[in-house]
Design a protein around this motif. Sequence first.
Motif, PDB file in Angstrom:
ATOM      1  N   ALA A   1     -39.830 -19.026   1.938  1.00 19.04           N
ATOM      2  CA  ALA A   1     -38.390 -18.077   2.541  1.00 19.04           C
ATOM      3  C   ALA A   1     -36.937 -19.117   2.923  1.00 19.04           C
ATOM      4  O   ALA A   1     -36.523 -18.622   2.592  1.00 19.04           O
ATOM      5  N   ASP A   2     -37.431 -20.515   2.711  1.00 17.63           N
ATOM      6  CA  ASP A   2     -36.005 -21.183   3.242  1.00 17.63           C
ATOM      7  C   ASP A   2     -34.953 -21.602   1.585  1.00 17.63           C
ATOM      8  O   ASP A   2     -35.694 -21.593   0.752  1.00 17.63           O
ATOM      9  N   GLY A   3     -33.678 -21.191   1.822  1.00  9.96           N
ATOM     10  CA  GLY A   3     -33.013 -21.005   0.848  1.00  9.96           C
ATOM     11  C   GLY A   3     -32.452 -22.521   0.055  1.00  9.96           C
ATOM     12  O   GLY A   3     -32.191 -22.732  -0.777  1.00  9.96           O
ATOM     13  N   ASN A   4     -32.977 -23.240   0.601  1.00 14.20           N
ATOM     14  CA  ASN A   4     -33.019 -24.945   0.551  1.00 14.20           C
ATOM     15  C   ASN A   4     -33.921 -25.733  -0.663  1.00 14.20           C
ATOM     16  O   ASN A   4     -33.860 -26.251  -0.865  1.00 14.20           O
ATOM     17  N   VAL A   5     -34.898 -24.877  -0.095  1.00 13.12           N
ATOM     18  CA  VAL A   5     -36.097 -25.637  -0.823  1.00 13.12           C
ATOM     19  C   VAL A   5     -35.854 -24.594  -2.574  1.00 13.12           C
ATOM     20  O   VAL A   5     -35.700 -23.426  -2.489  1.00 13.12           O
ATOM     21  N   GLU A   6     -35.641 -25.260  -3.474  1.00 12.33           N
ATOM     22  CA  GLU A   6     -35.792 -25.059  -4.851  1.00 12.33           C
ATOM     23  C   GLU A   6     -37.234 -24.967  -5.683  1.00 12.33           C
ATOM     24  O   GLU A   6     -37.482 -24.137  -5.913  1.00 12.33           O
ATOM     25  N   ARG A   7     -38.304 -25.848  -5.059  1.00 10.85           N
ATOM     26  CA  ARG A   7     -39.518 -25.500  -5.627  1.00 10.85           C
ATOM     27  C   ARG A   7     -40.685 -26.391  -5.184  1.00 10.85           C
ATOM     28  O   ARG A   7     -40.243 -27.068  -3.226  1.00 10.85           O
ATOM     29  N   ILE A   8     -42.109 -26.430  -4.714  1.00 11.33           N
ATOM     30  CA  ILE A   8     -42.576 -26.506  -3.900  1.00 11.33           C
ATOM     31  C   ILE A   8     -43.865 -27.980  -4.677  1.00 11.33           C
ATOM     32  O   ILE A   8     -44.111 -27.283  -5.472  1.00 11.33           O
ATOM     33  N   VAL A   9     -44.088 -28.769  -3.601  1.00 14.84           N
ATOM     34  CA  VAL A   9     -45.174 -29.969  -4.485  1.00 14.84           C
ATOM     35  C   VAL A   9     -46.384 -29.583  -3.401  1.00 14.84           C
ATOM     36  O   VAL A   9     -45.627 -30.266  -2.499  1.00 14.84           O
ATOM     37  N   MET A  10     -47.373 -29.463  -3.794  1.00 11.73           N
ATOM     38  CA  MET A  10     -49.263 -29.559  -2.707  1.00 11.73           C
ATOM     39  C   MET A  10     -49.236 -30.134  -3.286  1.00 11.73           C
ATOM     40  O   MET A  10     -49.730 -31.144  -4.845  1.00 11.73           O
ATOM     41  N   LEU A  11     -49.308 -31.544  -1.688  1.00  8.02           N
ATOM     42  CA  LEU A  11     -50.341 -32.354  -2.206  1.00  8.02           C
ATOM     43  C   LEU A  11     -51.825 -32.938  -1.946  1.00  8.02           C
ATOM     44  O   LEU A  11     -51.880 -32.173  -0.330  1.00  8.02           O
ATOM     45  N   PHE A  12     -52.763 -33.912  -2.291  1.00 10.16           N
ATOM     46  CA  PHE A  12     -54.413 -32.920  -1.882  1.00 10.16           C
ATOM     47  C   PHE A  12     -54.969 -34.364  -1.878  1.00 10.16           C
ATOM     48  O   PHE A  12     -54.652 -35.325  -2.854  1.00 10.16           O
ATOM     49  N   ASP A  13     -55.436 -34.469  -1.024  1.00 12.02           N
ATOM     50  CA  ASP A  13     -56.418 -35.622  -0.806  1.00 12.02           C
ATOM     51  C   ASP A  13     -58.061 -34.824   0.286  1.00 12.02           C
ATOM     52  O   ASP A  13     -57.839 -34.912   1.288  1.00 12.02           O
ATOM     53  N   THR A  14     -58.338 -34.163  -0.509  1.00  9.81           N
ATOM     54  CA  THR A  14     -59.527 -32.956   0.044  1.00  9.81           C
ATOM     55  C   THR A  14     -61.028 -32.781  -0.330  1.00  9.81           C
ATOM     56  O   THR A  14     -61.449 -32.637  -1.621  1.00  9.81           O
ATOM     57  N   PRO A  15     -62.444 -32.778  -0.053  1.00  8.15           N
ATOM     58  CA  PRO A  15     -63.532 -32.397  -0.238  1.00  8.15           C
ATOM     59  C   PRO A  15     -63.764 -31.134  -0.665  1.00  8.15           C
ATOM     60  O   PRO A  15     -64.937 -30.982  -0.773  1.00  8.15           O
ATOM     61  N   GLY A  16     -62.562 -30.148   0.267  1.00  8.87           N
ATOM     62  CA  GLY A  16     -62.770 -29.133   0.377  1.00  8.87           C
ATOM     63  C   GLY A  16     -63.176 -27.984   1.313  1.00  8.87           C
ATOM     64  O   GLY A  16     -63.364 -29.075   2.270  1.00  8.87           O
ATOM     65  N   GLY A  17     -63.766 -26.826   1.491  1.00 10.16           N
ATOM     66  CA  GLY A  17     -64.271 -26.294   2.975  1.00 10.16           C
ATOM     67  C   GLY A  17     -64.885 -25.336   2.712  1.00 10.16           C
ATOM     68  O   GLY A  17     -65.399 -24.586   2.021  1.00 10.16           O
ATOM     69  N   VAL A  18     -64.696 -25.117   3.974  1.00 10.27           N
ATOM     70  CA  VAL A  18     -65.016 -23.368   3.641  1.00 10.27           C
ATOM     71  C   VAL A  18     -63.859 -21.852   2.714  1.00 10.27           C
ATOM     72  O   VAL A  18     -62.943 -23.099   2.092  1.00 10.27           O
ATOM     73  N   VAL A  19     -65.153 -21.015   2.366  1.00 11.80           N
ATOM     74  CA  VAL A  19     -64.364 -20.665   1.215  1.00 11.80           C
ATOM     75  C   VAL A  19     -63.481 -18.910   2.095  1.00 11.80           C
ATOM     76  O   VAL A  19     -62.872 -18.567   1.721  1.00 11.80           O
ATOM     77  N   SER A  20     -63.991 -18.764   2.535  1.00 16.06           N
ATOM     78  CA  SER A  20     -63.123 -17.526   3.597  1.00 16.06           C
ATOM     79  C   SER A  20     -61.703 -17.965   3.178  1.00 16.06           C
ATOM     80  O   SER A  20     -60.930 -19.160   3.925  1.00 16.06           O
ATOM     81  N   GLY A  21     -60.745 -16.881   2.750  1.00 16.29           N
ATOM     82  CA  GLY A  21     -59.711 -16.524   2.487  1.00 16.29           C
ATOM     83  C   GLY A  21     -58.756 -17.810   1.127  1.00 16.29           C
ATOM     84  O   GLY A  21     -57.943 -17.331   1.240  1.00 16.29           O
ATOM     85  N   LEU A  22     -59.938 -18.038   0.569  1.00 16.79           N
ATOM     86  CA  LEU A  22     -59.628 -18.848  -0.241  1.00 16.79           C
ATOM     87  C   LEU A  22     -58.410 -18.212  -2.201  1.00 16.79           C
ATOM     88  O   LEU A  22     -58.103 -18.440  -2.789  1.00 16.79           O
ATOM     89  N   GLY A  23     -59.104 -17.217  -1.935  1.00 14.12           N
ATOM     90  CA  GLY A  23     -59.338 -16.045  -2.989  1.00 14.12           C
ATOM     91  C   GLY A  23     -57.515 -15.378  -2.625  1.00 14.12           C
ATOM     92  O   GLY A  23     -56.951 -15.748  -3.929  1.00 14.12           O
TER      93      GLY A  23
END
Length: 314
Positions: free
Chosen positions: A115-137
């Motif tokens: 929603a931020d007009g100043n943001v042109e693109r997004i980088v998701m930075l991952f370091d995770t072993p995983g988690g609960v499946v609820s909401g992932l879909g």
Amino acid sequence: MTNDITALVAAIRAHPWAIQPAYLEAIEAVAARAFESGALRPVANDGHQARLQDSLSAVAAVGTPLEGARMSTVRDGVAVVPVFGPIFPRANMINSSAGGTSLDAIMRDMRVALADGNVERIVMLFDTPGGVVSGLGEAAEAIRGASKPISGFVTGIAASAGYWLASQTAELVVERAASVGSIGVVASTSRQEGPGADGRRSYEIVSSGAPRKRPDPSTDEGRAAIQEEVDAIEAVFVGDVAKGRKTTAANVLASFGRGAMVPAGAAIDAGMADRIGTLEGVLRNPGRTRVNTGGRRALAAAEVETRRRAADWS
């Protein structure tokens, strides 16, 4: 107290997980305040805490806090959304103790960035072993169909639920020592076979019309019922990975590690990731982009949702 701890662990085990086994054991140990438990040793010694601190420092160094977000930063029109540690549906005490993050917080920051007009693109930075499946879909669908280009960068690992999300980005870049994968779902369960420490034995009487409400893992029928549940969730997981990586579910099942973690080079060869790189390189180079054709409508909806949540938060 014993009954409370047993109930807490039972609540954790009531959810299917997409996470590396050692982390699930550690989460249960933290939840039960069993800090002397051997379940914590493999997690304590795998180097993730040092990686977590490095990753947090990296996020802090790449820009300034993104206004309205809880944990993300922005630099030169690029928002960085971190996905670190075990993933839980919502923020809670166990989440904080386990050094994890909540899917709710991740997706809230995503909406803010969209929603931020100043943001042109997004980088998701991952370091995770995983988690609960609820909401992932739902989260995977939102990432895949976002109104702005989203890249993923893996430093350390993107396992199971983490890879579920990472595979939905337009381009997935991995550090040369990183690993991705662990595609699959696990249900952990237990059944009391002796009296509790207080001399009492717990019983459950399930209504006649709901024989599968409490499947008994000690029976063939019970194991089959639990197997059916995790297989159904795995099918959604695999389907999302196939859509995100532009391949088929059959190829995901055959070539994406078959439940194992896959190191960077092999992951690229298999099509699980796109290239080896660095965070700084991803921030500077947009790489491959993909934007949902309904971007303007999605952007407007994200802005309305962000304003509503901001009002609730204040």
